[in-house]
Design a protein around this motif. Structure first.
Motif, short mmCIF file in Angstrom:
data_model
loop_
_atom_site.label_atom_id
_atom_site.label_comp_id
_atom_site.label_asym_id
_atom_site.label_seq_id
_atom_site.Cartn_x
_atom_site.Cartn_y
_atom_site.Cartn_z
N LEU A 77 16.26 5.61 -4.74
CA LEU A 77 16.73 6.69 -5.60
C LEU A 77 15.47 6.89 -6.70
N LEU A 78 14.83 5.73 -7.05
CA LEU A 78 13.61 5.63 -8.05
C LEU A 78 12.21 6.47 -7.42
N ILE A 79 12.22 6.33 -6.08
CA ILE A 79 10.90 6.93 -5.41
C ILE A 79 11.22 8.40 -5.23
N VAL A 80 12.44 8.81 -4.86
CA VAL A 80 12.69 10.46 -4.31
C VAL A 80 12.88 10.94 -5.73
N PHE A 81 13.51 10.37 -6.82
CA PHE A 81 13.67 10.98 -7.95
C PHE A 81 12.43 10.92 -9.18
N TYR A 82 11.47 10.36 -8.55
CA TYR A 82 10.12 9.95 -9.49
C TYR A 82 10.05 11.19 -10.50
N LYS A 83 9.98 11.37 -11.70
CA LYS A 83 9.65 12.59 -12.42
C LYS A 83 10.32 13.90 -12.01
N GLN A 84 11.51 13.61 -11.26
CA GLN A 84 12.18 14.94 -10.73
C GLN A 84 13.72 14.87 -11.03
N ALA B 65 3.37 2.22 -12.51
CA ALA B 65 4.30 1.18 -12.50
C ALA B 65 5.01 0.98 -13.92
N ASN B 66 4.50 1.55 -14.87
CA ASN B 66 5.34 1.53 -16.15
C ASN B 66 6.28 2.55 -16.46
N THR B 67 6.52 3.41 -15.49
CA THR B 67 7.55 4.48 -15.76
C THR B 67 8.72 4.10 -15.75
N CYS B 68 9.59 4.47 -16.64
CA CYS B 68 10.87 3.99 -17.17
C CYS B 68 11.90 4.36 -15.90
N SER B 69 12.51 3.55 -15.46
CA SER B 69 13.43 3.52 -14.67
C SER B 69 14.90 4.30 -15.01
N PHE B 70 15.76 4.46 -14.10
CA PHE B 70 17.21 4.97 -14.66
C PHE B 70 18.09 4.32 -14.11
N ASN B 71 19.36 4.47 -14.18
CA ASN B 71 20.56 3.59 -14.00
C ASN B 71 21.25 4.62 -13.01
N PRO B 72 21.53 4.44 -11.70
CA PRO B 72 22.02 5.25 -10.60
C PRO B 72 23.69 5.11 -10.55
N GLY B 73 24.31 4.37 -11.75
CA GLY B 73 25.73 4.01 -11.64
C GLY B 73 26.43 5.31 -12.21
N VAL B 74 25.89 6.15 -12.75
CA VAL B 74 26.55 7.21 -13.40
C VAL B 74 25.49 8.55 -13.36
N PHE B 75 25.71 9.61 -12.42
CA PHE B 75 24.94 10.64 -12.59
C PHE B 75 25.61 12.09 -12.11
N VAL B 76 24.97 13.06 -12.53
CA VAL B 76 25.39 14.27 -12.20
C VAL B 76 24.59 14.98 -11.39
N GLU C 57 0.85 -1.07 0.19
CA GLU C 57 -0.23 -0.11 0.01
C GLU C 57 0.91 1.20 -0.09
N THR C 58 2.05 1.42 0.67
CA THR C 58 2.87 2.38 0.99
C THR C 58 3.22 2.80 -0.60
N ILE C 59 3.74 1.89 -1.57
CA ILE C 59 3.96 2.13 -2.71
C ILE C 59 2.95 2.54 -3.69
N ARG C 60 1.63 1.89 -3.55
CA ARG C 60 0.74 2.33 -4.36
C ARG C 60 0.27 3.81 -4.00
N LYS C 61 0.15 4.08 -2.76
CA LYS C 61 -0.13 5.49 -2.33
C LYS C 61 0.66 6.50 -2.94
N LEU C 62 1.78 6.18 -3.33
CA LEU C 62 2.83 7.31 -3.89
C LEU C 62 2.08 7.66 -5.41
N ALA C 63 1.18 6.83 -5.83
CA ALA C 63 0.80 7.03 -7.36
C ALA C 63 1.77 7.15 -8.13
N MET C 64 2.86 6.30 -8.19
CA MET C 64 3.77 6.33 -9.23
C MET C 64 3.34 5.35 -10.34
#
Length: 372
Positions: free
Chosen positions: A289-296, A237-248, A228-235
C-alpha cells in the motif's frame, strides 16, 4: 330538494371532519419531526431502528445514501468485529450497510451472533473470502503457517467485495467508533486519489515511538532500501508512512487505476525479492500500500484513527483525549479483548457477549479498572 340539501350538508360536515383530521395529523407529524430533530443522541445501547423511515427522509436527504463499511471478521477475533460494528451502528442515523468479509468456517458463528443479539436489525452482507487469490503473492513460512491471516488482505480487493459502491470505508476489527461514521465517509478525496489514510507523522498518536519496532513512522521502517527494486522507485526513505487500518476509498478511481492489480504485483515481487523491511512489526499488508499510494493519497482527520492503544499495556493518552477521539484503534499486541490493554473498559461498553460462549473474553483483573 330537501333531500338534496341534507346530502350537501352531510357532505360539508364530512369534508370539515376530514380536514380537521388531516390538520391534526399534520400537527402531530410536525411535532414528531421536531422531536426527532432534537433527540438525535444515540440512546445508550438501545437499537434505534424504531425511527420510521419516511419522516426521517423528510429531514435529511442524505439518509437514503447507502454507506458501505467493509470489515474483516476472523474466527479468533470475532468479538472485535462485533464490538466495532455495534459502535458504528449506534452512533449513526445514516443508512450504513456492513460488508463483513470472513472465511467459510466462520459464517455460521457470525450469523448466529448477529441474529440473536442487539444487532439483528443492522444491515449487513456476509462475504466469503477465498484465500486462493493470494497464492504466489504471500510467502507462508511452514513453521508459522497458523500465524498467516489471509483476511488482512481483504482490503486489497474492495471493488470485488462491494462492486456497486462508489465509495467505501474500510475498518480493522480492533477499533471502536465514537462519532457518526457519516463524517468519515464525507472525507474529501482529491481528484485522482483512490484513497484517504491517516498519516503517521502528523498524527496525534505518534508522540511515543513504538519501542523495538524499528522506525514505524516512515517508509524505511517498512521497505528494504538496500534492494535495487525499491531504490529504483525513488521514494524518499523518510517519507511519512500511513496506517491502513482505517481508510476511505473511491472505488471508481480504484478501478480506473487498477489498484488491486498494482498491489498484487508488489506482493508477488516481494515473494521473489524480499522487499519488505526486516524490522517490520508483523504488518505485511502495509508495504504494498505504501508503494502504490506513495504521494498519491488524501488524508483523513487524525481523530478518526487514534491508534497504538494496543502497542503497550500502559495508558498512552489522557482519558479526556480518549473521550474526544472519534475512532479508537488498538493496533499492536495488546488487544482490548485480551488481558492487559489500555482503555479496555471503553471497548467493553460496545462488546456483545457471544451467544455460543465460544469467544473467550479473557476477563480482566479488577486492578485494570483502577488507575483511571
Amino acid at each position: 330538494s330537501s333531500n338534496f340539501s341534507v346530502n350537501i350538508s352531510i357532505l360539508i360536515v364530512a369534508v370539515v371532519i376530514f380536514l380537521l383530521v388531516l390538520h391534526h395529523n399534520f400537527l402531530s407529524l410536525s411535532d414528531f419531526l421536531k422531536r426527532e430533530l432534537s433527540d438525535s443522541s444515540p440512546l445508550g445501547l438501545q437499537p434505534i431502528d424504531f425511527i420510521p423511515a419516511a419522516p426521517q427522509r423528510l429531514i435529511d436527504e442524505r439518509n437514503d445514501k447507502e454507506i458501505s463499511v467493509v470489515i474483516a471478521a476472523s474466527d479468533e477475533r470475532l468479538g472485535g468485529a462485533i464490538a466495532a460494528m455495534n459502535s458504528i451502528y449506534h452512533h449513526t442515523r445514516s443508512n450504513v450497510v456492513f460488508h463483513i468479509v470472513t472465511l467459510n468456517d466462520t459464517v455460521d458463528h457470525l450469523r448466529l451472533w448477529l441474529s440473536s443479539t442487539a444487532l439483528k436489525n443492522m444491515r449487513y452482507r456476509i462475504l466469503d473470502f477465498d484465500p486462493r487469490v493470494l497464492e504466489g503473492k504471500v510467502q507462508v513460512d511452514p513453521q508459522k503457517a497458523d500465524t498467516f491471516k489471509p483476511l488482512t488482505f481483504a482490503r486489497f480487493y474492495l471493488p470485488r467485495l462491494v462492486p456497486h459502491a462508489e465509495k467505501v470505508i474500510y475498518v480493522d476489527d480492533d477499533v471502536i467508533v465514537q462519532d457518526d461514521i457519516l463524517e468519515l465517509y464525507n472525507t474529501p478525496l482529491k481528484p485522482g486519489h483512490a484513497a484517504a489514510f491517516s498519516d503517521d507523522c502528523d498524527s496525534t498518536t505518534n508522540k511515543v515511538a513504538v519501542r523495538g519496532a524499528g522506525n514505524q513512522y516512515n517508509y524505511i521502517g517498512f521497505l528494504d532500501y538496500k534492494k535495487e527494486t525499491i531504490r529504483k522507485l525513488a521514494m524518499k526513505a523518510n517519507t511519512c508512512s500511513f496506517n491502513p487500518g482505517v481508510f476511505v476509498a473511491n472505488l471508481t478511481e480504484w478501478k480506473l487505476q487498477n489498484i488491486t492489480k498494482q498491489l498484487e504485483k508488489w506482493m508477488a515481487l516481494n515473494v521473489v525479492e524480499e522487499l519488505y523491511s526486516k524490522t517490520l512489526a508483523g504488518s505485511i499488508t502495509t508495504p504494498p500500500l505504501l508503494i502504490v499510494f506513495y504521494k498519491q493519497h488524501s488524508s483523513i482527520d487524525p481523530m478518526w484513527n487514534v491508534r497504538h492503544l494496543g502497542s503497550s499495556a500502559g495508558k498512552r493518552y489522557s482519558p479526556q483525549f480518549v473521550k474526544a477521539a472519534k475512532l479508537l484503534h488498538w493496533n499492536g499486541h495488546f488487544k482490548p479483548w485480551g488481558r492487559t490493554a489500555s482503555y479496555a473498559e471503553v471497548w467493553e461498553k460496545w462488546y456483545i457477549p457471544d451467544p455460543t460462549g465460544k469467544f473467550n473474553l479473557i476477563r480482566r483483573h479488577p486492578e485494570a479498572y483502577e488507575a483511571k
